[in-house]
Design an enzyme around this catalytic site. Structure first.
Site, PDB file in Angstrom:
ATOM      1  N   HIS A 181       4.440  23.735  17.257  1.00 43.98           N
ATOM      2  CA  HIS A 181       5.830  24.207  17.154  1.00 43.98           C
ATOM      3  C   HIS A 181       5.813  25.741  17.126  1.00 43.98           C
ATOM      4  CE1 HIS A 181       5.420  23.620  12.453  1.00 43.98           C
ATOM      5  NE2 HIS A 181       4.380  24.189  12.968  1.00 43.98           N
ATOM      6  N   GLN A 221      10.136  25.402  22.575  1.00 39.49           N
ATOM      7  CA  GLN A 221      10.994  25.410  21.393  1.00 39.49           C
ATOM      8  C   GLN A 221      11.596  26.802  21.269  1.00 39.49           C
ATOM      9  OE1 GLN A 221       9.000  24.222  17.761  1.00 39.49           O
ATOM     10  NE2 GLN A 221       9.333  22.052  18.192  1.00 39.49           N
TER      11      GLN A 221
HETATM   12  C1  FA5 Z   1       9.741  21.108  14.448  1.00 34.81           C
HETATM   13  O1  FA5 Z   1       8.895  21.315  15.298  1.00 34.81           O
HETATM   14  C2  FA5 Z   1      10.077  22.146  13.415  1.00 34.81           C
HETATM   15  N1  FA5 Z   1       9.160  23.231  13.533  1.00 34.81           N
HETATM   16  C3  FA5 Z   1      11.505  22.613  13.609  1.00 34.81           C
HETATM   17  C4  FA5 Z   1      12.024  23.433  12.410  1.00 34.81           C
HETATM   18  C5  FA5 Z   1      11.953  24.790  12.471  1.00 34.81           C
HETATM   19  C6  FA5 Z   1      12.562  22.795  11.317  1.00 34.81           C
HETATM   20  C7  FA5 Z   1      12.420  25.553  11.380  1.00 34.81           C
HETATM   21  C8  FA5 Z   1      13.036  23.536  10.223  1.00 34.81           C
HETATM   22  C9  FA5 Z   1      12.964  24.921  10.288  1.00 34.81           C
HETATM   23  P1  FA5 Z   1      10.447  18.807  15.443  1.00 34.81           P
HETATM   24  O2  FA5 Z   1       9.115  18.224  15.516  1.00 34.81           O
HETATM   25  O3  FA5 Z   1      11.578  17.914  15.106  1.00 34.81           O
HETATM   26  O4  FA5 Z   1      10.518  20.028  14.458  1.00 34.81           O
HETATM   27  O5  FA5 Z   1      10.754  19.508  16.838  1.00 34.81           O
HETATM   28  C10 FA5 Z   1      11.885  20.334  17.029  1.00 34.81           C
HETATM   29  C11 FA5 Z   1      12.481  20.094  18.425  1.00 34.81           C
HETATM   30  O6  FA5 Z   1      11.465  20.279  19.423  1.00 34.81           O
HETATM   31  C12 FA5 Z   1      12.967  18.670  18.644  1.00 34.81           C
HETATM   32  O7  FA5 Z   1      14.288  18.532  18.177  1.00 34.81           O
HETATM   33  C13 FA5 Z   1      12.897  18.534  20.140  1.00 34.81           C
HETATM   34  O8  FA5 Z   1      14.041  19.102  20.734  1.00 34.81           O
HETATM   35  C14 FA5 Z   1      11.716  19.381  20.480  1.00 34.81           C
HETATM   36  N2  FA5 Z   1      10.528  18.530  20.664  1.00 34.81           N
HETATM   37  C15 FA5 Z   1       9.673  18.059  19.737  1.00 34.81           C
HETATM   38  N3  FA5 Z   1       8.705  17.315  20.312  1.00 34.81           N
HETATM   39  C16 FA5 Z   1       8.947  17.310  21.634  1.00 34.81           C
HETATM   40  C17 FA5 Z   1       8.294  16.722  22.769  1.00 34.81           C
HETATM   41  N4  FA5 Z   1       7.185  16.024  22.659  1.00 34.81           N
HETATM   42  N5  FA5 Z   1       8.840  16.923  23.977  1.00 34.81           N
HETATM   43  C18 FA5 Z   1       9.955  17.667  24.103  1.00 34.81           C
HETATM   44  N6  FA5 Z   1      10.611  18.248  23.109  1.00 34.81           N
HETATM   45  C19 FA5 Z   1      10.125  18.070  21.861  1.00 34.81           C
END
Ligand code: FA5
Length: 350
Positions: A181, A221
């Site tokens: 991330h 992201q």
């Molecule tokens: C996170 O990665 C956290 N770092 C986000 C965060 C930041 C929370 C700051 C609080 C404060 P998560 O795993 O849910 O969270 O991923 C965030 C977003 O990245 C998802 O909502 C999605 O839009 C995108 N994402 C995650 N995994 C994938 C994937 N494999 N393919 C495409 N998009 C993805």
């Protein structure tokens, strides 16, 4: 034996008939040598016989021979002119420009749809006073997990399917990985800057995913971080509300629900009411009326302490969203894998 005169007549017939068949200069030269060539040309050869004729015939045949020579010479010149004119016409035809033809279209490149979405989102935050920063895609375990309040063996690590590198840092104790991330940039930014901090971080992330319609192993992201004195959850709500309305339309409502991320407290996921059905339920929102667009929360005091900020003085909020998923929502794209298949039929639509 045929008389010299008859031979001249026959030579003329053949020469003229041969001449008519000639289409290029090379053949024409050969023709000339054949009939008029000084050494072995057919006409000069015949004329060698002239002195052997009886005196009374000589004059008449001589005149006929001269006339024939002139005829052949004129024929040669005319044919040469015709051949050259024809060649010139062919060349002109070949090189001519048809001004009525439609012009050739130049292929004009465009920005990739993900880049377009990142730019659109970034410009909204830039207008809210945010700075754009960039960070490494190859990260250490420390920045990707530990400094974000995710120690080794913490169950939250299971949430991120990490791609580890078979290589250790110089100290040998901080393994490297492809960042899962953009949150490690929260730590790097706070290490490098003093509050007030307002940054967004667009960048590539990697996860060991079995890809499907909503999961890629490489995706983008956009992280956001705000830290200052007196930042509250109201600031988080106000900022993200403004963002959602700017991106999805002024009518949007937003909803926060509790979620868990170890580096924020409280943590939330933010949804917008479905822009396709206005919240009544449809295919886009899986009939729920709401669409999840990002994770967010107040920066955890442990994270602030780790970078040397006093959590009693400074507070902040962070958020992270996936631009491909947002682009899918905005454009009705049914499979995230279209983005990186390099199929122009898809890419040219944006
Ligand atoms: C996170 O990665 C956290 N770092 C986000 C965060 C930041 C929370 C700051 C609080 C404060 P998560 O795993 O849910 O969270 O991923 C965030 C977003 O990245 C998802 O909502 C999605 O839009 C995108 N994402 C995650 N995994 C994938 C994937 N494999 N393919 C495409 N998009 C993805």
């Amino acid at each position: 034996m045929t008389s010299l005169k008859e031979q001249l007549v026959s030579l003329e017939r053949h020469a003229i008939s041969d001449l008519e068949k000639i289409r290029n200069e090379q053949d024409l030269d050969e023709w000339r040598i054949n009939y008029q060539g000084r050494r072995n040309g057919q006409l000069p050869k015949l004329l060698e016989e002239l002195p052997k004729l009886p005196i009374e015939d000589r004059k008449e045949v001589g005149i006929a021979a001269n006339e024939l020579r002139d005829k052949l010479e004129t024929g040669y010149k005319e044919r040469l002119q015709e051949i050259r004119t024809a060649e010139l016409q062919d060349k002109l035809l070949e090189e001519s420009i048809d001004v009525s033809l439609p012009g050739r279209k130049h292929a004009i490149g465009k920005l990739h749809p993900t880049t377009q979405t990142i730019r659109e989102i970034s410009s909204i935050f830039v207008n809210l006073g945010y700075q754009i920063v960039d960070g490494p895609e190859v990260e250490s375990d420390y920045y990707n997990f530990e400094a974000l309040n995710i120690p080794p063996d913490h169950p939250a690590r299971d949430q991120w399917d990490t791609l580890w590198l078979d290589y250790n840092n110089a100290d040998g104790i901080r393994p490297l990985l492809l960042r899962t991330h953009t949150s490690p940039m929260q730590i790097r930014t706070m290490e490098q800057q003093e509050p007030p901090i307002r940054v967004i971080v667009p960048g590539r992330c990697y996860r060991h995913e079995a890809t499907d319609a909503t999961h890629e192993s490489m995706f983008f992201q956009i992280e956001g971080l705000t830290v200052d004195k007196g930042i509250t959850f109201a600031d988080l709500k106000g900022t993200l509300y403004t963002f959602a309305r700017k991106l999805f339309g002024e009518e949007r409502k937003i909803r926060f629900r509790c979620d868990f991320f170890p580096f924020v407290e409280p943590g939330v996921d933010m949804s917008i009411d479905c822009f396709s059905c206005d919240g009544t339920g449809c295919r886009v929102c899986s009939n729920s009326g709401w669409i999840e667009i990002m994770g967010a929360g107040m920066v955890h005091p442990n994270v602030l302490e780790r970078v040397g900020y006093d959590p009693e003085i400074y507070t902040g909020f962070a958020f992270g969203m996936g631009p491909e998923r947002i682009s899918m929502l905005k454009h009705g794209i049914d499979d995230i894998r279209h983005f990186y298949n390099n199929d122009l039929r898809f890419l040219e639509q944006f």
